[in-house]
Design an enzyme around this catalytic site. Sequence first.
Site, mmCIF file in Angstrom:
data_model
loop_
_atom_site.group_PDB
_atom_site.id
_atom_site.type_symbol
_atom_site.label_atom_id
_atom_site.label_comp_id
_atom_site.label_asym_id
_atom_site.label_seq_id
_atom_site.Cartn_x
_atom_site.Cartn_y
_atom_site.Cartn_z
ATOM 1 N N GLY A 52 55.662 25.696 69.275
ATOM 2 C CA GLY A 52 54.201 25.612 69.256
ATOM 3 C C GLY A 52 53.692 24.370 69.984
ATOM 4 O O GLY A 52 54.447 23.456 70.298
ATOM 5 N N GLN A 94 60.840 38.134 90.345
ATOM 6 C CA GLN A 94 61.763 39.248 90.577
ATOM 7 C C GLN A 94 61.309 40.466 89.768
ATOM 8 O O GLN A 94 60.980 40.347 88.584
ATOM 9 C CB GLN A 94 63.171 38.832 90.140
ATOM 10 N N ALA A 110 55.552 32.928 63.141
ATOM 11 C CA ALA A 110 56.638 32.073 63.631
ATOM 12 C C ALA A 110 57.934 32.867 63.753
ATOM 13 O O ALA A 110 58.416 33.410 62.761
ATOM 14 C CB ALA A 110 56.837 30.908 62.671
ATOM 15 N N ALA A 111 58.462 32.947 64.947
ATOM 16 C CA ALA A 111 59.745 33.636 65.149
ATOM 17 C C ALA A 111 60.295 33.256 66.510
ATOM 18 O O ALA A 111 59.535 32.877 67.402
ATOM 19 C CB ALA A 111 59.557 35.153 65.089
ATOM 20 N N ASN A 137 52.851 44.532 74.381
ATOM 21 C CA ASN A 137 53.006 43.287 75.145
ATOM 22 C C ASN A 137 51.763 42.408 75.054
ATOM 23 O O ASN A 137 50.772 42.671 75.738
ATOM 24 C CB ASN A 137 53.323 43.608 76.604
ATOM 25 N N ASN A 196 66.531 32.110 61.687
ATOM 26 C CA ASN A 196 65.119 31.742 61.864
ATOM 27 C C ASN A 196 64.174 32.885 61.494
ATOM 28 O O ASN A 196 63.176 32.685 60.825
ATOM 29 C CB ASN A 196 64.853 31.308 63.303
ATOM 30 N N TYR A 248 66.968 40.700 68.102
ATOM 31 C CA TYR A 248 65.566 40.316 67.893
ATOM 32 C C TYR A 248 64.804 41.437 67.172
ATOM 33 O O TYR A 248 64.187 41.225 66.122
ATOM 34 C CB TYR A 248 64.893 39.991 69.238
HETATM 35 N N1 UDP Z 1 59.772 41.816 84.182
HETATM 36 C C1 UDP Z 1 60.112 41.705 85.523
HETATM 37 N N2 UDP Z 1 60.376 40.453 86.001
HETATM 38 C C2 UDP Z 1 60.312 39.328 85.240
HETATM 39 C C3 UDP Z 1 59.955 39.451 83.891
HETATM 40 C C4 UDP Z 1 59.687 40.722 83.386
HETATM 41 O O1 UDP Z 1 60.186 42.687 86.240
HETATM 42 O O2 UDP Z 1 60.594 38.230 85.747
HETATM 43 C C5 UDP Z 1 59.475 43.149 83.628
HETATM 44 C C6 UDP Z 1 60.369 43.548 82.482
HETATM 45 O O3 UDP Z 1 61.508 44.221 82.963
HETATM 46 C C7 UDP Z 1 59.443 44.462 81.665
HETATM 47 C C8 UDP Z 1 58.047 43.916 81.945
HETATM 48 O O4 UDP Z 1 58.158 43.104 83.114
HETATM 49 O O5 UDP Z 1 59.494 45.777 82.170
HETATM 50 C C9 UDP Z 1 57.515 43.064 80.815
HETATM 51 O O6 UDP Z 1 58.502 42.102 80.499
HETATM 52 P P1 UDP Z 1 58.206 40.887 79.523
HETATM 53 O O7 UDP Z 1 59.438 40.046 79.478
HETATM 54 O O8 UDP Z 1 56.930 40.222 79.883
HETATM 55 O O9 UDP Z 1 57.959 41.586 78.104
HETATM 56 P P2 UDP Z 1 58.868 42.608 77.278
HETATM 57 O O10 UDP Z 1 58.413 43.990 77.678
HETATM 58 O O11 UDP Z 1 60.297 42.343 77.590
HETATM 59 O O12 UDP Z 1 58.503 42.300 75.857
#
Ligand code: UDP
Length: 330
Positions: free
Chosen positions: A36, A206, A74-75, A170, A92, A141
Amino acid sequence: MNVLVVGGAGYIGSHCVRQLIAAGHNPVVLDNLVFGHRAAVAGDVPFYSVNLGNESEVGKILRKEKIDIVMHFAAYAYVGESVTDPMKYYFNNVASTLHLLRCMIGSGVKKFVFSSTCATYGIPEKMPLVETMPQAPINPYGQTKLDIENALKSFASAYGLSFAAFRYFNAAGAAEDGSIGEQHNPETHLIPLVIDAAVGKRENVQVFGTDYPTPDGTCLRDYVHVDDLSRAHIAVFEKLEKPGTALFYNLGTGTPTSVLEVIHAVEKVTGRKVPYVTGPRRAGDPPALYADSSKAKSELGWEPKYMTIEPIVATAWKWHSQNPDGFKKK
Ligand code: UDP
């Protein structure tokens, strides 16, 4: 209501604190500041830096602040790390939460709002997701969140705990005035990474996988504004009056958005080109995850204000442009 916000200095918790104040409640923040940001919480909000394992201290706070309801944000939430270091996640996310719940029940505080996740569904067979679909997490997780959902069900029937567990899709965006926003270290979430690439803080972003069975080959996700999430947490209060109430809600817009669509939204909002490269799939990523949130709509009157990606990205961009170096140290 006097509301203890555990993890109130984190991303979603800090936005919820502001929404609680706006709705006339009295938030009290408990955060150990591992992830945080002290600066994310206004100075006049009571703040305690305590670990949940310290039940006697947490009990004192519950009594001193006359807490009516506890929200628990919190997690640890790095999926990849949960695979390589599950011990950390079970201690945690599960053990600490059990300490908190034992302390609450012992102190007679029996209303609880819990941050769960769509990761509890694993790789679903059908879309959009409704709350009654099978839960089969594919990483520790998601499993830790499901373990707490199950504990909560037992505690509701055995001890009269009333709870709501929200399965977030998300979480994205930032406060409308740009004063607080998303800042993780390390950052792994798509929108902040794409913004960093747009402003040249990163060389590129990426795209994880372009061969998914989706319209443009990239993953579909349901991005839901952090203030919309927060509003649901407050809307549920009146449902928790009856002892033993057990509620589960998906929180998403239901709008599937691809990785490339996020990149294009950032380009449009910022007016800059986003340098990106395509790469292999990230392990454990389902091709598509999006919510049917009609239960939250019909039972809580919850409707997201932000239904599409561009306005959500616009708030994230405002936070970033006003605070290019993130939160100030307090
Ligand atoms: N993603 C991506 N490149 C990155 C990070 C995420 O292409 O550098 C993609 C990831 O594969 C997923 C989407 O973006 O399909 C959302 O990912 P994020 O990690 O934000 O949230 P998640 O869906 O894993 O909770």
